[in-house]
Design a protein around this motif. Structure first.
Motif, PDB file in Angstrom:
ATOM      1  N   ASN A 222      39.083 132.525 -24.531  1.00  0.00           N
ATOM      2  CA  ASN A 222      39.036 131.388 -25.449  1.00  0.00           C
ATOM      3  C   ASN A 222      40.312 131.339 -26.290  1.00  0.00           C
ATOM      4  O   ASN A 222      40.665 132.296 -26.969  1.00  0.00           O
ATOM      5  CB  ASN A 222      37.809 131.513 -26.366  1.00  0.00           C
ATOM      6  N   GLU A 223      40.960 130.187 -26.261  1.00  0.00           N
ATOM      7  CA  GLU A 223      42.238 130.027 -26.958  1.00  0.00           C
ATOM      8  C   GLU A 223      42.097 130.211 -28.472  1.00  0.00           C
ATOM      9  O   GLU A 223      43.061 130.589 -29.151  1.00  0.00           O
ATOM     10  CB  GLU A 223      42.811 128.638 -26.654  1.00  0.00           C
ATOM     11  N   GLN A 224      40.911 129.980 -29.002  1.00  0.00           N
ATOM     12  CA  GLN A 224      40.719 130.118 -30.447  1.00  0.00           C
ATOM     13  C   GLN A 224      40.908 131.554 -30.930  1.00  0.00           C
ATOM     14  O   GLN A 224      41.123 131.787 -32.121  1.00  0.00           O
ATOM     15  CB  GLN A 224      39.316 129.627 -30.839  1.00  0.00           C
ATOM     16  N   PHE A 225      40.828 132.501 -30.011  1.00  0.00           N
ATOM     17  CA  PHE A 225      41.003 133.903 -30.374  1.00  0.00           C
ATOM     18  C   PHE A 225      42.434 134.394 -30.142  1.00  0.00           C
ATOM     19  O   PHE A 225      42.707 135.585 -30.256  1.00  0.00           O
ATOM     20  CB  PHE A 225      40.034 134.784 -29.574  1.00  0.00           C
ATOM     21  N   SER A 226      43.346 133.474 -29.839  1.00  0.00           N
ATOM     22  CA  SER A 226      44.737 133.877 -29.598  1.00  0.00           C
ATOM     23  C   SER A 226      45.361 134.487 -30.851  1.00  0.00           C
ATOM     24  O   SER A 226      46.302 135.279 -30.769  1.00  0.00           O
ATOM     25  CB  SER A 226      45.559 132.676 -29.128  1.00  0.00           C
ATOM     26  N   CYS A 227      44.845 134.138 -32.025  1.00  0.00           N
ATOM     27  CA  CYS A 227      45.358 134.700 -33.278  1.00  0.00           C
ATOM     28  C   CYS A 227      45.088 136.202 -33.379  1.00  0.00           C
ATOM     29  O   CYS A 227      45.657 136.884 -34.243  1.00  0.00           O
ATOM     30  CB  CYS A 227      44.728 133.986 -34.476  1.00  0.00           C
ATOM     31  N   CYS A 228      44.221 136.707 -32.525  1.00  0.00           N
ATOM     32  CA  CYS A 228      43.871 138.134 -32.559  1.00  0.00           C
ATOM     33  C   CYS A 228      44.845 138.990 -31.762  1.00  0.00           C
ATOM     34  O   CYS A 228      44.774 140.228 -31.829  1.00  0.00           O
ATOM     35  CB  CYS A 228      42.458 138.342 -32.009  1.00  0.00           C
ATOM     36  N   LYS A 229      45.755 138.366 -31.026  1.00  0.00           N
ATOM     37  CA  LYS A 229      46.726 139.127 -30.237  1.00  0.00           C
ATOM     38  C   LYS A 229      47.638 139.924 -31.165  1.00  0.00           C
ATOM     39  O   LYS A 229      48.098 139.421 -32.181  1.00  0.00           O
ATOM     40  CB  LYS A 229      47.561 138.181 -29.378  1.00  0.00           C
TER      41      LYS A 229
END
Length: 383
Positions: A130-137
């Motif tokens: 899910n792209e919304q979790f890209s901030c977790c990278k």
């Protein structure tokens, strides 16, 4: 993730703009040093602290929460100051840690149900794709978070090892990372639902030796929590042998410093105060103190457990003692109402086997009836 420096404000105000700044989240930073919150997108110098305080339910982060006051401070230093000032350095977090893992496990089950993912494995795949979790990278666990993750896995997923890199998600420990957890709760839109479904009720049961021996009986037969799930409700017993009514307010203050704030207080007290002709005066004192407790805990339901019959009333003949007891029970019933009153219809003087040889305290079977009455009233109250 950047290491946070202690005692630095959550935000950095901007003073050099010529135009009025646009509307923004109170307390957010507008300078280039600020980093965006993954939920509200406002910029903060310490995003983690902001998210823990403002976007996560208080019980999700035990390292910095006060379970008594049910608030999260986002930083351990501020929690320590709060505990020192408000709880006399008696940290309630130590008691809460026992229940935290159950809280979190059922929280994740509820999120899985809401998102219709069925299993933890599907939840992991959902997060990773899910792209919304890209901030977790690029996120990492801090040392305190690793300790919590290890405890959680050991209890709920034995044999699984925690990873220092929470994203991509490989096991349930990653779900505890503040970024992933806040995004999950936001996406599932379950904050209000979780509060209602997973609200943990706290019950205090206070009183004299009747409560003391009832608690001991509950421990002996393995139902100290009266068979309620500890993730849903916790019972704190405080029975003092020989206790009289005049000690109640001091006892409540003591419990306030030791136990989480109550949703219900059950009081079984007053039998040791009964003397011939004193019931009216005692009743007035009891009602006054209960009104004070109600004012002290406005969000708490106060329940009075009726005074039990006895085979022997010290200093009185049996008829006199029973008459005084009945006067007090009726007066308390009229004062507190049916829904806040516990009657003990099964405990009768003709059933002598319900009492010990002293004619005052209950036998094991008598205590079993008493515990059942407590349990039924609590069940009725939390529905």
């Amino acid at each position: 993730m950047e290491e946070e420096r202690d005692f630095v404000p959550d935000y950095e105000p901007e003073y050099d703009q010529l135009l009025s700044p646009p509307s923004r989240v109170p307390g957010s930073a507008t300078s280039k040093r600020g980093k965006p919150c993954p939920i509200c997108m406002a910029k903060f110098t310490h995003v983690k602290r902001h998210v823990i305080k403002d976007h996560l339910p208080w019980y999700t982060y035990p390292s910095t929460c006060c379970p008594t006051c049910r608030i999260n401070f986002g930083q351990k230093h501020f929690l320590d100051v709060h505990v020192e000032n408000q709880h006399n350095n008696n940290s309630p977090s130590q008691q809460f840690a026992h229940f935290w893992m159950d809280f979190m496990y059922y929280l994740f089950l509820q999120i899985i149900h809401i998102l219709k993912l069925e299993t933890f494995e599907n939840l992991f795949k959902f997060i990773n794709s899910n792209e919304q979790f890209s901030c977790c990278k690029g996120s990492v666990f801090q040392e305190d978070d690793l300790v919590l993750g290890e405890k959680f896995l050991k209890d709920k997923f034995p044999g699984v090892t925690v990873s220092k890199i929470p994203f991509p998600v490989v096991n349930a420990s990653s779900l505890l990372h503040w970024k992933i957890l806040s995004k999950l709760i936001d996406i599932s839109n379950c904050t209000d639902l979780l509060f209602k479904v997973y609200k943990k009720y706290v019950v205090w049961i206070l009183g004299s030796s009747i409560v003391h021996w009832a608690a001991q009986r509950a421990i002996d037969i393995g139902i100290e929590n009266l068979e309620f799930e500890r993730t849903k409700l916790s019972i704190f017993w405080h029975g003092i042998r020989g206790m009289k009514w005049e000690s109640l307010l001091d006892t409540v203050s003591f419990c306030e410093s030791k136990f989480p704030l109550p949703d219900f207080i059950i009081i079984h007290l007053g039998s040791n105060d009964i003397k011939l002709g004193c019931s009216r005066k005692l009743l007035s004192h009891m009602q006054k103190d209960l009104a004070e407790i109600r004012q002290k805990f406005p969000n708490c339901k106060l329940i009075f457990s009726e005074l039990l019959t006895r085979l022997i009333w010290r200093g009185l003949n049996w008829e006199e003692g029973e008459r005084e007891r009945s006067t007090i029970n009726k007066g308390m019933y009229d004062f507190i109402g049916n829904e806040n009153n516990i009657r003990h219809a099964k405990i009768e003087p003709r059933k002598r086997y319900l009492f010990r040889r002293d004619g005052i305290h209950l036998s094991d079977l008598g205590n079993d009836f008493l515990l059942e009455d407590f349990k039924i009233k609590i069940q009725q109250s939390i529905i």
